[in-house]
Design an enzyme around this catalytic site. Structure first.
Site, mmCIF file in Angstrom:
data_model
loop_
_atom_site.group_PDB
_atom_site.id
_atom_site.type_symbol
_atom_site.label_atom_id
_atom_site.label_comp_id
_atom_site.label_asym_id
_atom_site.label_seq_id
_atom_site.Cartn_x
_atom_site.Cartn_y
_atom_site.Cartn_z
ATOM 1 N N CYS A 287 -19.294 -13.011 -8.394
ATOM 2 C CA CYS A 287 -19.836 -13.068 -7.075
ATOM 3 C C CYS A 287 -21.440 -12.321 -6.951
ATOM 4 O O CYS A 287 -22.243 -12.879 -6.263
ATOM 5 C CB CYS A 287 -19.055 -12.273 -6.036
ATOM 6 S SG CYS A 287 -18.936 -10.458 -6.678
ATOM 7 N N HIS A 553 -17.500 -6.499 -3.855
ATOM 8 C CA HIS A 553 -17.332 -8.113 -3.613
ATOM 9 C C HIS A 553 -18.999 -8.487 -2.946
ATOM 10 O O HIS A 553 -19.219 -7.912 -1.808
ATOM 11 C CB HIS A 553 -16.157 -8.768 -3.111
ATOM 12 C CG HIS A 553 -16.291 -10.120 -2.865
ATOM 13 N ND1 HIS A 553 -16.459 -10.945 -4.004
ATOM 14 C CD2 HIS A 553 -16.517 -11.087 -1.758
ATOM 15 C CE1 HIS A 553 -16.443 -12.283 -3.401
ATOM 16 N NE2 HIS A 553 -16.502 -12.075 -2.164
#
Length: 642
Positions: A287, A553
């Site tokens: 990510c 994230h």
């Protein structure tokens, strides 16, 4: 050699001897590369048919001796056998390496029935060092090498596991087998398998997280089918179908040539490219890279020089390879089809991992600046965007400020000016791109709970030897007083430090300012001539992306065009998931029309006052105000010249 009888001579036959890997020793030759112990690596001879020691005649007497006891390979291969066998000689002739009797393992008992486990329990654990291990660059007879992505077949003991090869070699315990050290993606399937942090029998062979390293025989490794190469025409359809099953989409072909950024003029056009399976598909902690790449290339050309600059003598040997993967397999498909499958990104990750000093880029959690350092600085050798008056160059700027308790909801502009003022540095020129890291430490600690990304960044007062406005009369400033920082209620706090000669004298006649230290501003001669006939221009940069982080994230808010009215979208490379461990992530682009209003001073103030608790903030407002990690600005004027 032993003399042969007539009977033996009559019964001589051509025999072949196979090595441990099932390959011919004549299929290998010595390479110019040597390992850490001085052994040359075996190199497979191209265009050789599979076979083993062709045209070597061995008599039955010698073979019988080899069966009954140890035999010197010189008796079979001739005096030049070490050169022909290379490092494999140690495997084929256990006499070539003496092992102390105290180190011989007697009657080993396997801890587990799993064929993956290599831990052996003995009454007296042998003491080995790294010098006792022979390191190889690749698994002989295969295309698998250190850095290769593999799957480990485990014969029904547990599900197949996936990972990356971190070490290949021969252990002193089993000198006839090649051992492979693998850092696996997920330890959940390894409950019955001995794992470590990269140690084997207490010897450090590589480094990874505890529980992620396994050591297996070479014959249990094969190339990871999820990342099969799909470049050749003969297998492209087969591989594409296989990737479709693995990643849930039909195809992701490479796109060659020059593809411009997406041009989005309104919300309807933005809505047409939004949805699931849009953007860059995430896979295994990617990510940080997905959000950064999407921000850099989808709607802007500020980084496009990276895609088209021809290699120079200062570039690394793999420069063109990395550039082609980035341009043809990631950026162009993203701009043309608004989708990039994760196996395409993995090719770039593998190259970055192998060619730069940043390790773990194929599997570990990383930050965007680590990726940018690997790609821009070490591999593509991009000219740094920021040239500081201190003589240093950089690709991004970390905000370092002391917390001001009066600021409850600061803007990036305010923190930016505080940071430059406290460090007493300036930029030598206006950059085409300005990447600013927020004042936070690690993934958890944030100096300010909420920060408003400024839609425009005023850089006028941080450019060295650039014309500046007098903070009082608006004329051409000729002096700077750092002690006056923040003394006036101006839009730009740094603006309050610039004065024309007349205003400087008047303003500093006050008793509180008589001890201030001023410095003369070096004004370009050409501008001084025109100063009386034109207003002093201010230099602005435009916000085009905000990379955010929450619980490790990364996601991104990206502006779909240039100008104050261009709509914004939200991108998450792992917005959803299909299946469990062997499933795939589903990327998604979402239209967020409210961002434009939220980023204004009035809009931000309103939402901050009405939603004092972060939990009641709108989802996207919470992410962009509370989780901002990196803001990306561009100068549409300067970028045309880079």
């Amino acid at each position: 050699m032993n003399s042969k009888s007539d009977h033996e001579t009559e019964k001589e036959k051509k025999l072949t001897i196979s090595n441990t890997f099932g390959e011919s020793l004549e299929d290998y030759e010595l390479s110019n590369d040597i390992d850490q112990r001085g052994h040359p690596y075996p190199k497979k001879i191209q265009n050789k048919k599979n076979g083993i020691l062709k045209n070597i005649e061995v008599n039955h007497g010698t073979l019988e001796n080899s069966i009954q006891g140890d035999v010197d390979l010189a008796d079979i291969l001739g005096a030049n056998w070490p050169k022909r066998a290379g490092p494999a000689a140690m495997i084929l002739n256990n006499k070539s390496r003496a092992v102390p009797e105290s180190n011989i393992i007697k009657d080993p008992v396997l801890k587990t029935a799993s064929p993956v486990s290599t831990k052996i329990e003995t009454e007296e654990f042998p003491r080995f060092t790294t010098a006792d291990y022979l390191t190889l660059a690749e698994i002989p007879g295969t295309e698998l090498a250190i850095g290769s992505l593999v799957e480990v077949s485990n014969s029904g003991v547990c599900e197949d596991s996936y990972g990356v090869i971190r070490w290949i070699g021969i252990s002193p315990e089993v000198p006839k087998n090649v051992l492979v050290g693998i850092e696996v993606e997920d330890e959940s399937n390894l409950k019955n398998v001995f794992t470590s942090d990269g140690r084997h029998n207490g010897v450090r062979l590589f480094t990874c997280h505890e529980g992620r390293a396994v050591f297996v025989p070479a014959n249990m490794c094969k190339a990871d089918r999820r990342f099969a190469d799909a470049d050749t025409n003969n297998i492209i359809n087969k591989v594409s179908n296989n990737q479709s099953k693995k990643f849930g989409v039909t195809d992701c072909p490479a796109v060659y040539g020059s593809v411009p950024p997406l041009e989005i003029r309104n919300l309807d056009e933005l809505a047409s490219i939004c949805g699931k399976f849009k953007g860059i598909q995430g896979h295994h902690n990617s990510c940080y890279l997905d959000a950064t790449l999407f921000s850099m290339f989808t709607f802007t050309s500020v980084f496009d020089s990276i895609l088209y600059r021809h290699p120079g003598p200062q570039d690394i040997r793999n420069y063109s390879e990395v550039q082609k993967v980035l341009r043809d397999e990631i950026v162009n498909p993203l701009r043309k089809n608004v989708f990039v499958r994760s196996d395409r990104v993995m090719k770039l990750r593998k190259l970055l991992d192998q060619l730069s000093s940043v390790s773990g880029l194929t599997c570990e959690e990383k930050d965007p600046e680590e990726f940018l350092n690997s790609l821009l600085s070490q591999i593509m050798r991009v000219e740094p965007f920021l040239k500081l008056s201190s003589g240093q160059d950089s690709y991004f700027y970390q905000l370092f400020v002391e917390k001001d308790e009066k600021l409850t909801f600061p803007s990036v502009q305010q923190l930016f000016e505080q940071s430059f003022h406290s460090s007493d540095i300036k930029l030598k020129e206006v950059p085409s791109c300005f990447i600013i890291q927020m004042p936070r430490f690690g993934k958890n600690y944030k100096m300010y709970p909420r920060i408003r990304p400024s839609q425009t960044l005023d850089v006028t007062d941080i450019i060295e030897n650039s014309p500046r406005q007098c903070s009082i009369c608006g004329g051409l400033a000729e002096y700077e007083c750092r002690d006056c920082f923040g003394s006036l209620q101006t839009e730009s706090v740094l603006e309050s430090t610039a004065f024309c000669p007349k205003c400087l004298k008047t303003f500093h006649s006050h008793a509180k300012r008589t001890k201030h230290v001023t410095k003369k501003i070096d004004i370009p001669k050409d501008f001084r001539i025109m100063a009386d006939h034109m207003a002093v221009p201010r230099l602005y940069m435009e916000l085009f992306a905000v990379v955010c982080i929450e619980t490790s994230h990364y996601v991104a808010f990206v502006k779909s065009g240039s100008g104050p009215d261009a709509p914004w979208c939200f991108f998450d490379s792992m917005a959803d998931r299909k299946g469990e461990q062997n499933g795939y992530n589903i990327p998604e682009i979402t239209c967020v029309p409210e961002i434009t209003q939220w980023l204004t001073k009035e809009g931000a103030r309103s939402i901050n006052e009405t939603s004092t608790n972060d939990k009641v903030l709108p989802e996207h407002a919470k992410r962009i105000f509370c989780d901002a990690y990196m803001c990306l600005y561009q100068s549409t004027d300067i970028m045309m010249y880079h």
